[in-house]
Design an enzyme around this catalytic site. Structure first.
Site, PDB file in Angstrom:
ATOM      1  CD  GLU A   1       2.674  -2.915  -1.986  1.00 15.68           C
ATOM      2  OE1 GLU A   1       3.860  -2.706  -1.691  1.00 15.68           O
ATOM      3  OE2 GLU A   1       1.726  -2.322  -1.441  1.00 15.68           O
TER       4      GLU A   1
ATOM      5  CE1 TYR B   1       4.400  -4.148   2.793  1.00 13.98           C
ATOM      6  CE2 TYR B   1       5.337  -4.428   0.597  1.00 13.98           C
ATOM      7  CZ  TYR B   1       4.582  -3.706   1.495  1.00 13.98           C
ATOM      8  OH  TYR B   1       3.980  -2.553   1.090  1.00 13.98           O
TER       9      TYR B   1
ATOM     10  CG  ASP C   1       6.298  -1.091   4.593  1.00 15.07           C
ATOM     11  OD1 ASP C   1       6.043  -0.884   5.802  1.00 15.07           O
ATOM     12  OD2 ASP C   1       5.876  -0.356   3.681  1.00 15.07           O
TER      13      ASP C   1
END
Ligand code: SF4
Length: 375
Positions: A48, A129, A147
Site C-alpha cells: 500500500e 484508507y 481510495d
C-alpha cells in the site's frame, strides 16, 4: 427524471447480498495475480505504501526486491536506513521510505501490527484508507476502504452529483463504503472493489458492458457515468505575456543575463526582459524590465519572433524584440547585475556555449536559421 437518493435509500439499494456476491464471484474469476495477494499485514502495508502515487507495474519489482531483502517487519526495522533508501532508489517520494522504516521500528517494538483500524491509525503514515486495507485484508476485519478507485466506483454506483472532494461528500462515501462491506471476506470484497475501479470502472470510458455490478449502477441507468465522479473545475492556467530583448551593441554582440540561482529556471541564461504589467505596451515592459534588472537603456525595434511555452503551472507568450543598446542608466557607467547573477556580451555563434531555457532556445534557433540564410 433523475432520482435523488438520501443516505438511507443509498443503503437500501444495496441491501442483501446480490451486489456483494456478484462482485466477489467476479473477483474470484478475475483476481489479478499480484504478489501481495493473500499476504500478511507487513506485506499488505508495504504494498500500500509503495502504491501511493505509483503504478502497479512499477511497484512489483520493488516489492519483490524489498520482501526478499526484508522478509519481515523486524528485518526491515533492523536494517540501516541508508540500505532501505538505496533499495527504494528510483521509486520516488523518498519520505515514504523514511516513514516506512520508522514505522517498522515502532511495529517491531510493539511485537507486531495492531489488528484494529484505530490501532493501525496510531502508526505514522497510516491513514484511514491504509488502516482499512490492512485490517480487512490481513485480519479479516469488517472495515471499509476508500481510495480514488473506490470513490469513482461508488460515485457511479450511486450516481452522486456532489463534488467528491468536499468533506461532506467524503463523509457520505465513507459511510456508504462502510455499509457495503460484508461480514465475511471483507478483505476480498475491498480488493474486488479496488480492482473493479482499476480494470473496469476506469476514469475514462468505463467498461460497463463487462461490469459485474452493472445492474446495480445508477449512473449506468441514467447515462451519467462519464460525469461521475464530480470534481471541482480546475482554474484556468495563468498566462503571461513576456517581453525579451535581443540587445545588440555597436559590434552586433548580444547582451545575455544569467538568472538567479533560486527560483524558476535558476542559473540558466536568458535574453533579458520580463512580464508585462497592466496598461503597458510590450516595448514599455521591456524598457522598464531592463532598467530594473540591468540598469540599461535601449531603443526597442522590430518584433523578431514570438514563442509560446507552457510551464507546470502557467503559460507564457514570449515576444522577442530587436533592441539597440543606448548605454547604462545614469548614474551607472556599465550594466549592473541587479536582478540577475551576471551578464555577458556574446556573438550569435557563442550562444551555444550557454545554458538557456526552452523558450529562449527557440529564439536562438530562429537567430541561427536567419544567420545561416544570410551567410
Ligand atoms: Fe462503473 Fe459502468 Fe460498472 Fe457503473 S456499470 S460501476 S459506471 S463500470
Amino acid at each position: 427524471m433523475r432520482a435523488t437518493f438520501t443516505h438511507s435509500m443509498d443503503v437500501m439499494l444495496f441491501s442483501g447480498s446480490d451486489f456483494t456476491l456478484k462482485l466477489l464471484n467476479w473477483f474470484d474469476e478475475h483476481s489479478a495475480a499480484l504478489p501481495w495477494r493473500g499476504a500478511d499485514a507487513y506485506r499488505v502495508w508495504l504494498s500500500e505504501v509503495m502504491l501511493q502515487q505509483t503504478q502497479i507495474a512499477t511497484v512489483i519489482p520493488y516489492y519483490e526486491r524489498f520482501t526478499a531483502a526484508y522478509p519481515t517487519v523486524e528485518a526491515l526495522a533492523a536494517a540501516p536506513l541508508d540500505d532501505v533508501l538505496k533499495l527504494w532508489e528510483g521509486l520516488g517520494y523518498y519520505s515514504r521510505a523514511r516513514h516506512l522504516h520508522h514505522t517498522a521500528q515502532a511495529v517491531a517494538a510493539m511485537g507486531g501490527f495492531p489488528q484494529t483500524v484505530e490501532g493501525l491509525m496510531q502508526l505514522k503514515g497510516i491513514g484511514r484508507y491504509t488502516a482499512g486495507a490492512i485490517a480487512s485484508i490481513a485480519f479479516g476485519v469488517r472495515a471499509p476502504v476508500l481510495d480514488g478507485n473506490v470513490t469513482r466506483v461508488l460515485a457511479r454506483l450511486y450516481d452522486i452529483n456532489d463534488d467528491v472532494t468536499q468533506r461532506s461528500t467524503q463523509a457520505r462515501l465513507w459511510s456508504l463504503a462502510e455499509s457495503l462491506v460484508p461480514a465475511e471476506r471483507a478483505g476480498d470484497y475491498n480488493q474486488a472493489l479496488m480492482q473493479l475501479g482499476q480494470l473496469v470502472c476506469v476514469p475514462v470510458s468505463p467498461r460497463c458492458a463487462e461490469c459485474p455490478v452493472q445492474a446495480h449502477c445508477r449512473a449506468h441507468a441514467n447515462g451519467t457515468q462519464s460525469q461521475r465522479p464530480v470534481k471541482p473545475h480546475k482554474g484556468a492556467t495563468p498566462h503571461y505575456d513576456v517581453a525579451a530583448g535581443l540587445i545588440r551593441d555597436a559590434a552586433g554582440r548580444l547582451l545575455i543575463a544569467q538568472r538567479k540561482a533560486d527560483g524558476l529556471l535558476g542559473g540558466l541564461w536568458e535574453f533579458p526582459g520580463g512580464k508585462q504589467e497592466p496598461n503597458e505596451t510590450l516595448p514599455q515592459t521591456l524598457q522598464r524590465e531592463l532598467r530594473e534588472e540591468l540598469a540599461i537603456e535601449v531603443e526597442v525595434g522590430e518584433l523578431f519572433g514570438v514563442v509560446r511555452h507552457a510551464f507546470t503551472h502557467f503559460k507564457i507568450t514570449l515576444h522577442a524584440f530587436e533592441c539597440r543598446y543606448l548605454g547604462p542608466t545614469p548614474p551607472y557607467d556599465a550594466p549592473q547585475a541587479i536582478d540577475c547573477q551576471q551578464w555577458a556580451w556574446v556573438t550569435e555563434a557563442e550562444l551555444d556555449r550557454y545554458a538557456f531555457g526552452k523558450a529562449d532556445r527557440q529564439i536562438i534557433a530562429a537567430l541561427q536559421a536567419r544567420r545561416g540564410m544570410l551567410l
